[in-house]
Write an enzyme that holds these catalytic residues in place. Structure first.
Site, PDB file in Angstrom:
ATOM      1  N   CYS A 112     -19.639  14.761  20.642  1.00 56.83           N
ATOM      2  CA  CYS A 112     -20.139  13.399  20.376  1.00 56.83           C
ATOM      3  C   CYS A 112     -21.304  13.039  21.277  1.00 56.83           C
ATOM      4  O   CYS A 112     -21.944  12.019  21.069  1.00 56.83           O
ATOM      5  CB  CYS A 112     -19.024  12.380  20.583  1.00 56.83           C
ATOM      6  SG  CYS A 112     -17.659  12.603  19.466  1.00 56.83           S
ATOM      7  N   HIS A 252     -20.990   5.210  23.238  1.00 59.62           N
ATOM      8  CA  HIS A 252     -20.445   5.950  22.102  1.00 59.62           C
ATOM      9  C   HIS A 252     -19.237   5.175  21.583  1.00 59.62           C
ATOM     10  O   HIS A 252     -18.383   4.748  22.353  1.00 59.62           O
ATOM     11  CB  HIS A 252     -20.060   7.354  22.557  1.00 59.62           C
ATOM     12  CG  HIS A 252     -19.266   8.115  21.547  1.00 59.62           C
ATOM     13  ND1 HIS A 252     -19.602   8.135  20.205  1.00 59.62           N
ATOM     14  CD2 HIS A 252     -18.139   8.871  21.662  1.00 59.62           C
ATOM     15  CE1 HIS A 252     -18.725   8.878  19.552  1.00 59.62           C
ATOM     16  NE2 HIS A 252     -17.815   9.330  20.412  1.00 59.62           N
ATOM     17  N   ASN A 282     -15.212   6.451  14.684  1.00 57.94           N
ATOM     18  CA  ASN A 282     -15.974   7.329  15.570  1.00 57.94           C
ATOM     19  C   ASN A 282     -16.814   8.281  14.714  1.00 57.94           C
ATOM     20  O   ASN A 282     -16.273   9.199  14.098  1.00 57.94           O
ATOM     21  CB  ASN A 282     -14.992   8.097  16.459  1.00 57.94           C
ATOM     22  CG  ASN A 282     -15.677   9.083  17.390  1.00 57.94           C
ATOM     23  OD1 ASN A 282     -16.870   9.345  17.270  1.00 57.94           O
ATOM     24  ND2 ASN A 282     -14.916   9.645  18.317  1.00 57.94           N
TER      25      ASN A 282
HETATM   26  N1  ACO Z   1      -0.324   5.646  13.802  1.00 54.35           N
HETATM   27  C1  ACO Z   1       0.857   5.338  14.368  1.00 54.35           C
HETATM   28  N2  ACO Z   1       1.317   5.974  15.451  1.00 54.35           N
HETATM   29  C2  ACO Z   1       0.561   6.957  15.965  1.00 54.35           C
HETATM   30  C3  ACO Z   1      -0.684   7.314  15.408  1.00 54.35           C
HETATM   31  C4  ACO Z   1      -1.110   6.614  14.280  1.00 54.35           C
HETATM   32  N3  ACO Z   1      -2.297   6.872  13.689  1.00 54.35           N
HETATM   33  N4  ACO Z   1      -1.209   8.316  16.141  1.00 54.35           N
HETATM   34  C5  ACO Z   1      -0.346   8.583  17.133  1.00 54.35           C
HETATM   35  N5  ACO Z   1       0.740   7.762  17.024  1.00 54.35           N
HETATM   36  C6  ACO Z   1       1.928   7.697  17.878  1.00 54.35           C
HETATM   37  C7  ACO Z   1       2.170   8.966  18.637  1.00 54.35           C
HETATM   38  O1  ACO Z   1       2.868   9.909  17.845  1.00 54.35           O
HETATM   39  C8  ACO Z   1       2.994   8.472  19.796  1.00 54.35           C
HETATM   40  O2  ACO Z   1       4.319   8.294  19.351  1.00 54.35           O
HETATM   41  P1  ACO Z   1       5.545   8.662  20.332  1.00 54.35           P
HETATM   42  O3  ACO Z   1       5.406   7.744  21.504  1.00 54.35           O
HETATM   43  O4  ACO Z   1       6.721   8.374  19.461  1.00 54.35           O
HETATM   44  O5  ACO Z   1       5.356  10.093  20.668  1.00 54.35           O
HETATM   45  C9  ACO Z   1       2.408   7.076  20.061  1.00 54.35           C
HETATM   46  O6  ACO Z   1       1.716   6.702  18.876  1.00 54.35           O
HETATM   47  C10 ACO Z   1       1.446   7.042  21.238  1.00 54.35           C
HETATM   48  O7  ACO Z   1       0.551   8.127  21.096  1.00 54.35           O
HETATM   49  P2  ACO Z   1      -0.616   8.364  22.137  1.00 54.35           P
HETATM   50  O8  ACO Z   1      -1.439   9.534  21.680  1.00 54.35           O
HETATM   51  O9  ACO Z   1      -0.075   8.384  23.526  1.00 54.35           O
HETATM   52  O10 ACO Z   1      -1.440   7.016  21.924  1.00 54.35           O
HETATM   53  P3  ACO Z   1      -2.624   6.461  22.768  1.00 54.35           P
HETATM   54  O11 ACO Z   1      -2.312   5.089  23.193  1.00 54.35           O
HETATM   55  O12 ACO Z   1      -3.092   7.437  23.797  1.00 54.35           O
HETATM   56  O13 ACO Z   1      -3.774   6.362  21.668  1.00 54.35           O
HETATM   57  C11 ACO Z   1      -5.656   7.558  20.881  1.00 54.35           C
HETATM   58  C12 ACO Z   1      -4.154   7.520  20.978  1.00 54.35           C
HETATM   59  C13 ACO Z   1      -6.168   6.356  20.145  1.00 54.35           C
HETATM   60  C14 ACO Z   1      -6.071   8.835  20.142  1.00 54.35           C
HETATM   61  C15 ACO Z   1      -6.272   7.574  22.308  1.00 54.35           C
HETATM   62  O14 ACO Z   1      -5.640   8.556  23.099  1.00 54.35           O
HETATM   63  C16 ACO Z   1      -7.746   7.838  22.313  1.00 54.35           C
HETATM   64  O15 ACO Z   1      -8.517   7.049  21.814  1.00 54.35           O
HETATM   65  N6  ACO Z   1      -8.185   8.948  22.928  1.00 54.35           N
HETATM   66  C17 ACO Z   1      -9.585   9.278  22.996  1.00 54.35           C
HETATM   67  C18 ACO Z   1      -9.971   9.893  21.704  1.00 54.35           C
HETATM   68  C19 ACO Z   1     -11.460  10.022  21.561  1.00 54.35           C
HETATM   69  O16 ACO Z   1     -12.199   9.160  21.956  1.00 54.35           O
HETATM   70  N7  ACO Z   1     -11.852  11.135  20.973  1.00 54.35           N
HETATM   71  C20 ACO Z   1     -13.177  11.335  20.629  1.00 54.35           C
HETATM   72  C21 ACO Z   1     -13.933  11.965  21.689  1.00 54.35           C
HETATM   73  S1  ACO Z   1     -15.528  12.190  21.166  1.00 54.35           S
HETATM   74  C22 ACO Z   1     -15.763  13.653  20.253  1.00 54.35           C
HETATM   75  O17 ACO Z   1     -16.453  14.542  20.688  1.00 54.35           O
HETATM   76  C23 ACO Z   1     -15.094  13.831  18.920  1.00 54.35           C
END
Ligand code: ACO
Length: 347
Positions: A112, A252, A282
């Site tokens: 990204c 970003h 994103n």
């Molecule tokens: N809907 C409902 N529940 C979900 C979903 C969803 N879409 N996705 C995950 N969950 C659940 C998980 O299974 C987990 O359940 P559990 O507690 O029963 O195991 C719970 O929600 C919490 O999951 P986490 O992954 O810990 O959630 P978090 O608060 O960390 O949010 C997220 C996840 C949004 C992906 C976050 O970690 C994030 O934004 N990370 C950065 C991602 C990013 O920016 N990536 C792009 C980088 S740039 C590039 O080069 C592509």
């Protein structure tokens, strides 16, 4: 010494919109979860006959029009993308050919962060006097590499393209500056495992769904909140700028919680921060140029404004840039030589 500025920009997103409600029908998720964890409400998805290059071409043509330039004026095309049309030829070559640009063309892949990396190269070329006008594009068809059965990734991403033209700006008051970073030890946290030379495509890799994005979300989240703030401070120091000098801050667009935390840490006033993740998700390397375009459309950018941007992503990589905005209207006025007509007095 020339000083590079952004002279014009354009964007394109596909017509089809996928809302959080649509995703509720596809995977076990909810609008409430997606909105509260990411800030995303909807995203655009490419049609079957569209691709990274087709979006890049439209965004590029719009950027050229906005810059008041023709294809013959462009010396180099750089496309930042993690979702090229092909392994090779480069998507930049497809853009160059379609628009009829005569000059070099190459792709740049830094997840990204690709757009900010590409902008740093364009800026250096223009500032050095090597090139006059460089087209920098961020374009992604992430929907093509998403596992639409994996709720932890499919809700996060969207498709689109943004493009800018980088040219020397006669009104610039500072040299553009960039900070580039990488930490390859975190590469597996955000990865497309198969299809490269390490794991060529096979029936097994397809069966194991290894041609889709794999991400350790919380790990990427912790990394992002740290580097976004640090890189922003570093680029301000490098450019000799204070927080008050930032006219617009374009991070970003990956997650509003990442943006909020970085903005709080650095102390950037909220009214200077541009966020549009709610409508696009994103879009990886396209997110910053799309945001630039929208900021421009909303009248939030004027000639001479200081734009600070920060990207992060797969690699792991990050980059921040500080560059001035130079609109073509003022540039054209400056470039047109003054014509003095001497009118004879009749006798
Ligand atoms: N809907 C409902 N529940 C979900 C979903 C969803 N879409 N996705 C995950 N969950 C659940 C998980 O299974 C987990 O359940 P559990 O507690 O029963 O195991 C719970 O929600 C919490 O999951 P986490 O992954 O810990 O959630 P978090 O608060 O960390 O949010 C997220 C996840 C949004 C992906 C976050 O970690 C994030 O934004 N990370 C950065 C991602 C990013 O920016 N990536 C792009 C980088 S740039 C590039 O080069 C592509």
């Amino acid at each position: 010494m020339n000083r590079a500025t952004i002279r014009g920009c354009g964007m394109y997103v596909p017509e089809r919109v996928v809302t959080n409600q649509d995703l509720e029908e596809m995977v076990d998720t909810s609008d409430e979860w997606i909105t509260s964890r990411t800030g995303i409400k909807e995203r655009h998805v490419v049609a079957p006959d569209e691709s990274t290059s087709s979006m890049a071409i439209t965004a590029s043509q719009r950027a050229l029009d906005d810059a008041g330039l023709e294809t013959k004026d462009i010396d180099l095309v750089i496309v930042g993308t993690a979702t090229p049309d092909y392994q090779f030829p480069a998507t930049a070559c497809l853009v160059q050919d379609s628009l009829g640009i005569e000059g070099g063309a190459f792709d740049l892949e830094a997840g990204c962060t690709s757009f900010v990396y590409a902008l740093s190269i364009a800026s250096a070329y223009v500032s050095s006097g090597m090139y006059r006008n460089v087209l920098v594009v961020g374009s992604e068809s992430l929907s093509r590499i998403l596992d639409w059965t994996d709720r932890s990734t499919c809700v996060l991403f969207g498709d689109g393209a943004g493009a800018v033209v980088v040219s020397a700006g006669p009104y610039s008051t500072f040299d553009p500056q960039f900070v580039l970073g990488s930490d390859g030890s975190g590469g597996k946290a955000l990865c497309l495992p198969a299809g490269g030379s390490a794991m060529p495509a096979s029936t097994e890799t397809i069966g194991d769904r290894l041609h889709f994005i794999r991400m350790a979300g919380p790990e990427v989240f912790r990394f992002a909140t740290r580097v976004v703030g640090d890189a922003t401070r570093q680029v301000l120091d490098k450019a000799g700028l204070e927080i008050e000098d930032i006219d617009i801050f374009i991070p970003h667009q990956a997650n509003t919680r990442i943006i909020d935390s970085a903005v709080r840490r650095v102390g950037i006033p909220e009214d200077r921060v541009f966020i549009n993740i709610d409508r696009y998700g994103n879009t990886s390397s396209a997110s910053i140029p799309i945001a630039l375009y929208e900021a421009r459309q909303q009248g939030k950018l004027k000639r001479g404004d200081t734009v600070v941007m920060v990207g992060f992503g797969a690699g792991l990589t990050w980059a921040a840039g500080a560059i001035q905005w130079g609109t073509h209207v003022e540039l054209q006025r400056q470039e047109v030589p003054v014509q003095i007509e001497v009118v004879g007095v009749p006798v």
